[in-house]
Design a protein around this motif. Structure first.
Motif, short mmCIF file in Angstrom:
data_model
loop_
_atom_site.label_atom_id
_atom_site.label_comp_id
_atom_site.label_asym_id
_atom_site.label_seq_id
_atom_site.Cartn_x
_atom_site.Cartn_y
_atom_site.Cartn_z
N THR A 477 0.82 -1.23 0.00
CA THR A 477 0.00 0.00 0.00
C THR A 477 0.84 1.26 0.00
O THR A 477 0.30 2.37 -0.07
CB THR A 477 -0.93 0.02 1.23
N ASN A 478 2.17 1.12 0.08
CA ASN A 478 3.04 2.28 0.16
C ASN A 478 3.69 2.60 -1.19
O ASN A 478 3.73 1.77 -2.09
CB ASN A 478 4.14 2.04 1.20
N GLY A 479 4.22 3.81 -1.30
CA GLY A 479 4.96 4.20 -2.49
C GLY A 479 4.46 5.46 -3.16
O GLY A 479 5.23 6.16 -3.83
N PHE A 480 3.16 5.77 -2.98
CA PHE A 480 2.60 6.98 -3.60
C PHE A 480 2.72 8.18 -2.66
O PHE A 480 2.66 8.04 -1.44
CB PHE A 480 1.12 6.77 -3.94
N GLU A 481 2.89 9.36 -3.27
CA GLU A 481 2.92 10.61 -2.52
C GLU A 481 2.16 11.67 -3.30
O GLU A 481 2.11 11.65 -4.54
CB GLU A 481 4.36 11.10 -2.32
N LEU A 482 1.57 12.61 -2.57
CA LEU A 482 0.92 13.76 -3.19
C LEU A 482 1.66 15.03 -2.82
O LEU A 482 2.11 15.20 -1.67
CB LEU A 482 -0.54 13.87 -2.71
N ARG A 483 1.79 15.91 -3.78
CA ARG A 483 2.33 17.25 -3.51
C ARG A 483 1.16 18.18 -3.21
O ARG A 483 0.17 18.22 -3.94
CB ARG A 483 3.13 17.78 -4.70
N CYS A 484 1.30 18.92 -2.12
CA CYS A 484 0.24 19.84 -1.70
C CYS A 484 0.57 21.26 -2.14
O CYS A 484 1.65 21.53 -2.67
CB CYS A 484 0.07 19.76 -0.18
N ASP A 485 -0.35 22.18 -1.93
CA ASP A 485 -0.17 23.57 -2.35
C ASP A 485 1.12 24.17 -1.81
O ASP A 485 1.73 25.04 -2.43
CB ASP A 485 -1.36 24.42 -1.90
N SER A 486 1.54 23.71 -0.63
CA SER A 486 2.75 24.25 0.00
C SER A 486 4.03 23.65 -0.56
O SER A 486 5.12 23.92 -0.06
CB SER A 486 2.70 23.98 1.50
N ASP A 487 3.90 22.81 -1.60
CA ASP A 487 5.03 22.13 -2.26
C ASP A 487 5.63 21.01 -1.43
O ASP A 487 6.68 20.47 -1.80
CB ASP A 487 6.13 23.12 -2.66
N ASN A 488 5.03 20.62 -0.36
CA ASN A 488 5.49 19.47 0.42
C ASN A 488 4.90 18.19 -0.17
O ASN A 488 3.75 18.17 -0.61
CB ASN A 488 5.06 19.60 1.89
N TRP A 489 5.69 17.13 -0.14
CA TRP A 489 5.22 15.82 -0.57
C TRP A 489 4.78 15.02 0.64
O TRP A 489 5.52 14.91 1.63
CB TRP A 489 6.31 15.08 -1.34
N VAL A 490 3.58 14.44 0.57
CA VAL A 490 2.99 13.74 1.70
C VAL A 490 2.62 12.32 1.25
O VAL A 490 2.02 12.13 0.20
CB VAL A 490 1.71 14.47 2.19
N PRO A 491 2.99 11.27 2.05
CA PRO A 491 2.64 9.90 1.69
C PRO A 491 1.12 9.74 1.56
O PRO A 491 0.35 10.34 2.30
CB PRO A 491 3.19 9.07 2.85
N SER A 492 0.73 8.90 0.61
CA SER A 492 -0.68 8.60 0.38
C SER A 492 -0.83 7.10 0.15
O SER A 492 -0.32 6.57 -0.85
CB SER A 492 -1.20 9.39 -0.83
N ALA A 493 -1.52 6.43 1.04
CA ALA A 493 -1.61 4.97 0.99
C ALA A 493 -2.63 4.51 -0.04
O ALA A 493 -3.61 5.20 -0.33
CB ALA A 493 -1.98 4.43 2.37
N VAL A 494 -2.40 3.31 -0.59
CA VAL A 494 -3.37 2.68 -1.47
C VAL A 494 -4.55 2.21 -0.64
O VAL A 494 -4.39 1.52 0.37
CB VAL A 494 -2.74 1.48 -2.21
#
Length: 568
Positions: A477-494
């Protein structure tokens, strides 16, 4: 300062067949064509005393390129203007004979000669004799097939004896007499050479000695495994030429002309990965040479690639990039690597007289994992992306007829040779073969893992669509990340999947922020062995890493489309 130009005279042979006593004699009519080359591409020979000879890599047991291409045979002589007779004996009653003339090289006392052989079907076995001024050379047990060049740094140099399953692989080698091997000795030159300075392993049939040679010497595991796999699939001879050197950047293998196209005119600083430095320092000083290749621009292009340009080849494979995973070299790799490929193709085509395909197949291994530190997101991830010219997959519009093996899920953190040198080369060879058969030989194969076409926010989460080209398997379920408006990358689980899509968490950004980008496996070592998130089900191939940082707003929700290069 303008570069000087010189004129080389290329001899083109028109062959007229005449039957005499059952033998086919080929009489030659010479045409001369002036070809202009820039100074940095001219041939130079450092031999102090030139004698009539074949180029060093023309030897007993070698493979020459099969039809429809025509193989080149060439060499050197001090007797400029004199004739050279070359005969190719297929049987006691069947011989092709050719005549050519020694022409000036780049130095006044060095002559060069070249003969273009008739096209020969795969599996043909011949003896070839070259004669001039009372001197003669004969090479025997020469067979025709496909010739592949294998190049790069230490993970290409990594030998069969070092890999997992080495004993069985080495014992099996003798069963493939129609694969032939050669290894170039590690040498440098400040000018382009027309002959190799030294050969480490002469052309040979595979056996427990030639395949199971010393560590970092011969024979390259990836080269062998790839060649063996395509040989088994195709059923005809394969010639493998290993020309590699550990610790070397792509700039060392590139011509000055190629580097200039990327704005590189001087040496750039190199920073080797810590695991590589640690391993090299653990070796006795006398053994470090194998992994401490030069980082000077074009030195290996000059000494270890340029001497092969006149030879007709079918394709090349490449495993390199670790030495470019930092700083300026890393940022330039999306130019230096694709440009090197185009430049090799141009020069092999030109120097072989048009016999090597101008877009010959070129395969590479996408960088494997290295450090187990999960926080590293710069370096290897960037190079992996740049290896594809920022598309995430090959072939693509910027890398035509290019194929790759994804190795991102093959970590070996406890490797005897340092974590930067994983011992699982079997999977690498198998994956590279699948890609090579599909791209280089147009076989119908599932040859790459799933790559997305679109991402959209739904009530259930952010749904990543892969289309119907693959049937998906989710292993983690790991491996994906989303970039938010603040330019930080945050993990996003499947949180869900089916055979054509994966759904990940969409609400991971801080309150009031929206996702503006998606990336996958953007770490130096993103997962455990064969336990990344997304695979296809036919051959178990992992999806390659990707990044998208652009979206359009549809009904107040972002829509991500993967339809072009993403420059980071």
């Amino acid at each position: 300062m303008q570069r000087a130009h010189i004129k080389l005279i290329a001899v083109v042979l028109l062959i007229l067949p005449i039957s005499i006593g059952g033998n086919i004699i080929r009489m030659s009519v010479k045409e001369y064509e002036e070809v202009s080359f820039k100074e940095h591409l001219t041939v130079k020979n450092e031999a102090p005393n030139v004698i009539f000879a074949l180029a060093k890599h023309f030897q007993d047991h070698m493979v020459l390129q099969k039809a429809p291409a025509r193989a080149n045979i060439y060499g050197f002589s001090p007797d400029i203007g004199k004739s050279v007779l070359v005969s190719m004996q297929i049987s006691p009653s069947h011989t092709y004979t050719y005549e050519t003339t020694v022409i000036p090289g780049s130095s006044p006392d060095i002559g060069v000669w070249n003969v273009l052989l008739d096209p020969m079907v795969a599996g043909s076995s011949v003896n070839i004799t070259a004669q001039s001024q009372g001197q003669s050379y004969i090479i025997t047990d020469v067979i025709f097939g496909d010739v592949w060049l294998c190049s790069g740094q230490s993970n290409m140099q990594f030998t069969t004896v070092q890999m997992f399953g080495a004993a069985a692989e080495i014992a099996d080698a003798q069963n493939y007499p129609n694969i032939r091997l050669m290894t170039v000795y590690e040498k440098v030159s400040s000018t382009p050479l027309d002959d190799l300075l030294k050969i480490q392993q002469n052309w040979t049939r595979p056996d427990n000695v030639s395949v199971g040679g010393p560590s970092w010497k011969y024979f390259s595991a990836v080269c062998w495994l790839y060649g063996k796999a395509i040989h088994k699939a195709l059923g005809y001879p394969i010639g493998l030429v290993a020309t590699d050197w550990g610790g070397t950047p792509v700039e060392a293998w590139s011509s000055p002309e190629a580097l200039a196209k990327c704005g590189i005119h001087g040496k750039t600083k190199i920073k080797q990965p810590d695991s590589f430095i640690k391993y090299v320092e653990s070796l006795p000083p006398s053994e470090r040479h194998n992994l401490q290749g030069p980082d000077d621009n074009s030195q290996l292009w000059n000494a270890m690639i340029h001497p092969f340009l006149n030879m007709t080849i079918y394709g090349a494979i490449w495993y390199q990039g670790e030495a470019d995973a930092d700083g300026v070299k890393m940022n330039n790799y999306n130019c230096t690597f694709p440009t090197m490929i185009r430049d090799w193709r141009k020069n092999f085509y030109l120097f072989s007289g048009g016999q090597t395909d101008p877009i010959f197949p070129f395969g590479f291994v996408q960088l494997a994992p290295n450090s187990p530190n999960q926080s590293i997101t710069v370096g290897f991830p960037d190079v992996r992306w740049h290896q594809t010219a920022d598309h995430g997959f090959v072939p693509n519009q910027d890398m035509i007829n290019v194929f790759m093996a994804v190795a991102i899920d093959l970590p070996d953190f406890n490797s005897t040779y340092g974590s930067i040198h994983p011992c699982d080369k079997m999977d690498v060879g198998d994956r590279l073969c699948l890609s090579g058969l599909a791209v280089a030989y147009e076989r119908s194969e599932v040859f790459q893992g799933p790559f997305p076409i679109q991402g959209e926010v739904t009530p259930q989460g952010l749904k990543i669509l892969y289309g119907d080209k693959w049937s998906l398997e989710v292993r983690d379920t790991n491996g994906f990340e989303l970039r938010c408006d603040s330019d930080n990358w945050v993990p996003s689980a499947v949180i869900g999947s089916d055979i054509t899509s994966v759904t990940i968490q969409a609400n991971v950004c801080p309150q009031g922020e929206n996702p503006t980008g998606i990336r996958y496996n953007w770490k130096e070592s993103p997962c455990a062995f064969k336990k990344c998130a997304v695979y296809e089900t036919v051959n178990g191939l992992p999806g390659p890493p990707f990044v998208i940082v652009d979206s359009v707003n549809i009904d107040g929700r972002p829509l991500f489309k993967f339809n072009g290069p993403v420059h980071i």
